[in-house]
Design a protein around this motif. Structure first.
Motif, PDB file in Angstrom:
ATOM      1  N   VAL A 452       0.838  -1.205   0.000  1.00 27.54           N
ATOM      2  CA  VAL A 452       0.000   0.000   0.000  1.00 27.54           C
ATOM      3  C   VAL A 452       0.870   1.252   0.000  1.00 27.54           C
ATOM      4  N   CYS A 453       1.962   1.219   0.718  1.00 26.07           N
ATOM      5  CA  CYS A 453       2.872   2.358   0.751  1.00 26.07           C
ATOM      6  C   CYS A 453       3.524   2.593  -0.606  1.00 26.07           C
ATOM      7  N   ASP A 454       3.942   1.506  -1.268  1.00 29.97           N
ATOM      8  CA  ASP A 454       4.557   1.630  -2.596  1.00 29.97           C
ATOM      9  C   ASP A 454       3.565   2.170  -3.618  1.00 29.97           C
ATOM     10  N   LEU A 455       2.316   1.784  -3.484  1.00 28.56           N
ATOM     11  CA  LEU A 455       1.309   2.232  -4.447  1.00 28.56           C
ATOM     12  C   LEU A 455       1.113   3.737  -4.410  1.00 28.56           C
ATOM     13  N   SER A 456       1.387   4.349  -3.273  1.00 30.72           N
ATOM     14  CA  SER A 456       1.213   5.801  -3.167  1.00 30.72           C
ATOM     15  C   SER A 456       2.259   6.569  -3.961  1.00 30.72           C
ATOM     16  N   THR A 457       3.353   5.905  -4.322  1.00 29.48           N
ATOM     17  CA  THR A 457       4.423   6.582  -5.065  1.00 29.48           C
ATOM     18  C   THR A 457       4.586   6.067  -6.495  1.00 29.48           C
ATOM     19  N   GLU A 458       4.032   4.906  -6.783  1.00 25.07           N
ATOM     20  CA  GLU A 458       4.182   4.335  -8.123  1.00 25.07           C
ATOM     21  C   GLU A 458       3.220   5.003  -9.111  1.00 25.07           C
ATOM     22  N   VAL A 469      -5.487  -1.344  -3.457  1.00 26.54           N
ATOM     23  CA  VAL A 469      -5.630  -0.942  -2.059  1.00 26.54           C
ATOM     24  C   VAL A 469      -6.842  -1.626  -1.424  1.00 26.54           C
ATOM     25  N   THR A 470      -7.929  -1.707  -2.168  1.00 23.85           N
ATOM     26  CA  THR A 470      -9.137  -2.355  -1.655  1.00 23.85           C
ATOM     27  C   THR A 470      -8.884  -3.832  -1.348  1.00 23.85           C
ATOM     28  N   LYS A 471      -8.219  -4.533  -2.280  1.00 21.51           N
ATOM     29  CA  LYS A 471      -7.929  -5.951  -2.071  1.00 21.51           C
ATOM     30  C   LYS A 471      -6.960  -6.160  -0.907  1.00 21.51           C
ATOM     31  N   ALA A 472      -5.946  -5.286  -0.822  1.00 26.59           N
ATOM     32  CA  ALA A 472      -4.986  -5.401   0.286  1.00 26.59           C
ATOM     33  C   ALA A 472      -5.673  -5.154   1.633  1.00 26.59           C
ATOM     34  N   THR A 473      -6.565  -4.172   1.672  1.00 20.72           N
ATOM     35  CA  THR A 473      -7.302  -3.891   2.897  1.00 20.72           C
ATOM     36  C   THR A 473      -8.175  -5.073   3.300  1.00 20.72           C
ATOM     37  N   HIS A 474      -8.812  -5.685   2.309  1.00 19.49           N
ATOM     38  CA  HIS A 474      -9.657  -6.845   2.607  1.00 19.49           C
ATOM     39  C   HIS A 474      -8.823  -8.000   3.167  1.00 19.49           C
ATOM     40  N   CYS A 475      -7.627  -8.198   2.641  1.00 17.22           N
ATOM     41  CA  CYS A 475      -6.749  -9.250   3.170  1.00 17.22           C
ATOM     42  C   CYS A 475      -6.342  -8.949   4.617  1.00 17.22           C
ATOM     43  N   LEU A 476      -6.104  -7.676   4.908  1.00 19.35           N
ATOM     44  CA  LEU A 476      -5.772  -7.308   6.286  1.00 19.35           C
ATOM     45  C   LEU A 476      -6.946  -7.576   7.224  1.00 19.35           C
ATOM     46  N   LEU A 477      -8.147  -7.289   6.759  1.00 17.64           N
ATOM     47  CA  LEU A 477      -9.336  -7.581   7.567  1.00 17.64           C
ATOM     48  C   LEU A 477      -9.463  -9.078   7.843  1.00 17.64           C
ATOM     49  N   LEU A 478      -9.195  -9.889   6.825  1.00 23.07           N
ATOM     50  CA  LEU A 478      -9.254 -11.335   7.015  1.00 23.07           C
ATOM     51  C   LEU A 478      -8.187 -11.806   7.996  1.00 23.07           C
ATOM     52  N   LEU A 479      -6.995 -11.205   7.906  1.00 23.21           N
ATOM     53  CA  LEU A 479      -5.932 -11.555   8.844  1.00 23.21           C
ATOM     54  C   LEU A 479      -6.339 -11.211  10.276  1.00 23.21           C
ATOM     55  N   ASP A 480      -7.014 -10.088  10.441  1.00 18.64           N
ATOM     56  CA  ASP A 480      -7.472  -9.707  11.771  1.00 18.64           C
ATOM     57  C   ASP A 480      -8.474 -10.723  12.319  1.00 18.64           C
ATOM     58  N   HIS A 481      -9.364 -11.180  11.462  1.00 20.05           N
ATOM     59  CA  HIS A 481     -10.320 -12.203  11.884  1.00 20.05           C
ATOM     60  C   HIS A 481      -9.612 -13.514  12.221  1.00 20.05           C
ATOM     61  N   CYS A 482      -8.594 -13.855  11.433  1.00 24.39           N
ATOM     62  CA  CYS A 482      -7.874 -15.113  11.668  1.00 24.39           C
ATOM     63  C   CYS A 482      -7.147 -15.108  13.019  1.00 24.39           C
ATOM     64  N   THR A 483      -6.732 -13.904  13.458  1.00 18.16           N
ATOM     65  CA  THR A 483      -5.917 -13.806  14.670  1.00 18.16           C
ATOM     66  C   THR A 483      -6.708 -13.279  15.872  1.00 18.16           C
ATOM     67  N   GLN A 484      -8.027 -13.335  15.765  1.00 20.82           N
ATOM     68  CA  GLN A 484      -8.877 -12.944  16.892  1.00 20.82           C
ATOM     69  C   GLN A 484      -8.642 -11.488  17.323  1.00 20.82           C
ATOM     70  N   ARG A 505      -5.392   5.340   5.646  1.00 23.98           N
ATOM     71  CA  ARG A 505      -6.781   4.984   5.350  1.00 23.98           C
ATOM     72  C   ARG A 505      -6.999   3.487   5.497  1.00 23.98           C
ATOM     73  N   CYS A 506      -6.025   2.715   5.057  1.00 19.89           N
ATOM     74  CA  CYS A 506      -6.109   1.251   5.161  1.00 19.89           C
ATOM     75  C   CYS A 506      -6.131   0.822   6.633  1.00 19.89           C
ATOM     76  N   ILE A 507      -5.234   1.415   7.430  1.00 20.41           N
ATOM     77  CA  ILE A 507      -5.163   1.069   8.854  1.00 20.41           C
ATOM     78  C   ILE A 507      -6.463   1.453   9.553  1.00 20.41           C
ATOM     79  N   GLU A 508      -6.985   2.627   9.213  1.00 17.75           N
ATOM     80  CA  GLU A 508      -8.227   3.078   9.839  1.00 17.75           C
ATOM     81  C   GLU A 508      -9.377   2.131   9.522  1.00 17.75           C
ATOM     82  N   THR A 509      -9.435   1.640   8.271  1.00 23.69           N
ATOM     83  CA  THR A 509     -10.490   0.702   7.888  1.00 23.69           C
ATOM     84  C   THR A 509     -10.424  -0.573   8.715  1.00 23.69           C
TER      85      THR A 509
END
Length: 515
Positions: A452-458, A469-484, A505-509
């Motif tokens: 996500v950080c690289d995408l802001s400059t590429e 960014v949307t797909k990466a955010t969704h993966c982070l949400l799934l990781l959060d669910h996986c780790t309680q 924005r990703c972290i806030e989501t």
């Protein structure tokens, strides 16, 4: 122009130096049509015949079929008595198709320079017009004729003549070096006329028969018989068109008809896939994939066909040609359920099988691959393979993690197809193997946030950046669910002054999401 003048012109087409005087039209009219057809064939084989002269002859033959008396052309009586018109017309059409046939290739490459085909499109156009006129007359063309003539025409069309015309039309319909727009149009019109004249509605009915009845059988078997002699190991490369005609025919045959012709289509497809030329390999694998999808598993496993096919495809995984890998991987994905039980239903303990063998080799190649085109192809099919394997994907998580992290680090162009595909694969992995994700939380979170950080400059299109960014955010949400919810606690410690807007924005989501 009436028939007498047409026949007279046909006689007068002889070169003057041959010393033959034109025969009287009325004399020719009393002769069997077989003699006239033979006369045309001899003229086309005459040495020194120019393209213009042969074109003039064929134009006259076209007019002969369009304007000639149907009784004289097709009835086995009167002047045609004791004549096998079926054989005569088959020989005549075969002669015409040979006139427009491709030159044979005698070298091992199986390809000729494009200059070798310069005369083919024009010849194909002329021959198409002649046989089109013949087909239209055989199909009655709206004429009122006797029932005897109708029966004769029907035999001509649905018997040995239609397969020859179909093979000729398919040879010149495809966009290849030996065709032009005009020849492709003429060949397509010819195939349509064959379908209409036989009272079929589609090309599929032409191949398989109408309503699967014996009254209107299809011509698929006859076409394959014609092609068989040119599809042997020592002859299939001599005619460049044969493999394309064969592939087109195979792709038209679905369930349940393909099973009946498996012995005729499987060996040539396997032969083409085993060639050293990539284009031939791709064509052969496409045919094999179609066979896998349209033949029951029991028939594929008979005589170890599926085993042989698996080993042939597995060996192709060692290639570095993207276009070949792109057809081999989906073919293997479709073949494995034929050879192995569903990994989710194999019982306990789940023993490694061919699924693991293929994925292990694929991940090995993915990990070391540096060509962007090949990386994109591998990534495209990774999600499908993970979905097929189900929970047993946990056997490969260590290597799969390295591949995902490595592929997210490198951009492959403005469309970012590789990164998008890898994010889909990661999402599928998180959904399936979520109990094993907690120990990989740190590495995956770092990789996703770095992306996500690289995408802001590429420099990439905004729509693509937003999708990533949307797909990466969704993966982070799934990781959060996986780790309680452990990921939320980690992200709260991120310093907001040291990161980009996209990352914030990703972290806030993720942190604001409700479990």
């Amino acid at each position: 122009m009436d028939l007498s003048h047409i026949l007279q012109d046909l006689q007068q087409c002889k070169a003057p130096e041959e010393g033959h005087s034109p025969a009287e039209p009325d004399t020719l009219l009393c002769r069997p049509v077989a003699e006239v057809l033979l006369h045309v064939q001899e003229k086309l084989k005459a040495p020194g015949l120019t393209t213009d002269q042969s074109g003039e002859i064929l134009h006259i033959v076209e007019q002969l079929f369009r304007l000639g008396d149907r009784h004289w052309l097709f009835s086995e009586c009167c002047s045609n008595q004791s004549t096998d018109l079926t054989r005569e017309y088959v020989d005549f059409v075969s002669s015409l198709t040979l006139y427009a046939a491709l030159p044979l290739c005698d070298n091992d490459s199986g390809t000729l320079p494009e200059s070798s085909f310069e005369a083919i499109p024009a010849r194909a156009c002329v021959v198409s017009l002649v046989v089109l006129a013949l087909v239209q007359r055989l199909g009655n063309g709206g004429e009122v004729v006797s029932s005897h003539c109708q029966a004769t025409s029907w035999v001509f069309l649905t018997g040995p003549l239609a397969p020859l015309l179909c093979v000729f039309a398919l040879t010149h319909m495809q966009d290849q070096a030996w065709t032009s727009e005009a020849s492709r149009t003429a060949a397509s019109n010819l195939l349509d006329s064959v379908v209409q004249a036989g009272d079929w509605e589609t090309t599929s009915q032409l191949l398989f028969g109408k309503n699967n009845t014996e009254r209107q059988p299809g011509i698929l078997g006859s076409i394959l018989e014609i092609l068989q002699s040119d599809l042997k190991r020592d002859s299939w490369k001599r005619n460049q068109a044969t493999k394309h005609v064969f592939a087109w025919i195979v792709m038209q045959v679905g369930r349940p008809w393909l099973t009946d012709y498996l012995e005729k289509v499987f060996p040539p497809s396997l032969l083409m896939s085993d060639d050293y030329c990539t284009d031939n390999q791709v064509l052969g694998v496409r045919c094999l994939n179609h066979i896998v999808l349209n033949v029951p598993a029991a028939d594929l496993c008979q005589y170890n066909r599926a085993q042989v096919l698996y080993h042939a495809l597995f060996n192709h995984l060692y290639t570095s040609e993207p276009q070949l890998i792109e057809v081999v991987l989906p073919c293997l994905i479709d073949l494995l359920p034929v050879l192995e039980k569903d990994p989710a239903c194999t019982g306990l303990p789940r023993k490694p099988n061919r699924y693991d063998e293929v994925l292990r080799l694929t991940l090995t190649h993915m990990e070391t691959e540096h060509k962007l085109a090949l990386r994109s192809v591998y990534a495209k099919f990774l999600e499908h393979f993970i979905e097929k394997m189900g929970i047993v994907i946990v056997r490969h998580l260590k290597r799969l993690e390295r591949v995902i992290i490595g592929y997210l680090e490198i951009s492959d162009g403005p469309e970012e197809q590789t990164r998008l595909a890898i994010l889909d694969a990661l999402e599928k992995t998180l959904l399936i193997a979520w109990p094993r994700m907690e120990c990989r939380l740190s590495a995956l979170v770092q990789s996703l946030l770095r992306l996500v950080c690289d995408l802001s400059t590429e420099s990439i299109p905004p729509a693509v950046r937003e999708e990533l960014v949307t797909k990466a955010t969704h993966c982070l949400l799934l990781l959060d669910h996986c780790t309680q919810g452990k990921l939320k606690m980690l992200l709260k410690d991120v310093d907001s002054s040291c990161t980009s807007t996209y990352v914030l924005r990703c972290i806030e989501t993720v942190t604001m999401a409700q479990r």
